[in-house]
Scaffold this motif. Sequence first.
Motif, short mmCIF file in Angstrom:
data_model
loop_
_atom_site.label_atom_id
_atom_site.label_comp_id
_atom_site.label_asym_id
_atom_site.label_seq_id
_atom_site.Cartn_x
_atom_site.Cartn_y
_atom_site.Cartn_z
N VAL A 1 60.23 30.02 51.08
CA VAL A 1 59.00 30.35 51.80
C VAL A 1 59.01 29.55 53.09
CG1 VAL A 1 56.49 30.42 51.73
CG2 VAL A 1 57.78 30.71 49.61
N GLU A 2 59.02 30.25 54.23
CA GLU A 2 59.09 29.60 55.54
C GLU A 2 57.81 29.80 56.32
OE1 GLU A 2 63.34 29.80 57.55
OE2 GLU A 2 62.59 31.80 57.04
N VAL A 3 57.46 28.80 57.11
CA VAL A 3 56.37 28.93 58.09
C VAL A 3 57.03 28.85 59.46
CG1 VAL A 3 54.28 27.90 59.03
CG2 VAL A 3 54.63 27.94 56.56
N VAL B 1 54.09 33.37 57.79
CA VAL B 1 54.70 32.96 56.54
C VAL B 1 55.73 34.03 56.17
CG1 VAL B 1 54.34 32.54 54.07
CG2 VAL B 1 52.67 31.71 55.74
N GLU C 1 50.45 26.75 56.02
CA GLU C 1 51.03 25.64 55.27
C GLU C 1 50.48 25.59 53.84
OE1 GLU C 1 50.64 22.04 57.54
OE2 GLU C 1 51.69 22.93 59.26
N ARG D 1 52.19 28.38 51.98
CA ARG D 1 53.58 28.01 51.71
C ARG D 1 53.67 27.04 50.53
NH1 ARG D 1 55.66 24.19 55.84
NH2 ARG D 1 54.27 22.91 54.61
N THR E 1 55.31 28.03 46.97
CA THR E 1 56.46 27.25 46.54
C THR E 1 56.21 26.64 45.16
OG1 THR E 1 57.01 26.75 48.83
CG2 THR E 1 57.97 25.33 47.16
#
Length: 167
Positions: A112-114, A128, A150, A153, A157
């Motif tokens: 999971v990326e921001v 996201v 955030e 995420r 996660t």
Amino acid sequence: METGSARGAQVAGDEPVWTGLPPGLLRLRRLLLVVWLGALAVAAGLLLGLLVGPAWAAFALLPLALMAWGWGMVERNWRSWRYAERADDLLISRGVLWHEETVVPYGRMQLVEVTSGPLERHFGLASVQLHTAAAATDATIPGLDPAEAERLRDRLTELGEARSAGL
């Protein structure tokens, strides 16, 4: 039975609680629409007026008409984006003409990326991106407030690790 998140809380069996995107994304997309089509209208008007004749410069009104139409379409598209956190998966819904709903099980999430590009940072936005084992189910939620991105995420996660540990 309720989920732990206050934002995505729902009662089992009920409809998911949908969260829309913040208005900053709409402002960003409208700005891009005006900048690109405005520049195209000016360039078309100048080039046609100088090279072909002043009457042909009226064709510069076409990008302006497209801008007026696109103004409302950008808002319709922005309103169509939403997401919902459920007990076992994340739902992402989008689309005006072609409605698309993606279901991403927490146990299938690998990353999971921001992310936030220069324009997004200027407007206080972040995206996201969810990666799964199947490339076809990778999903993105654009234009979130950075704090919400955030939080999402971290929650995804945490839930992904808990669900994949049970396999």
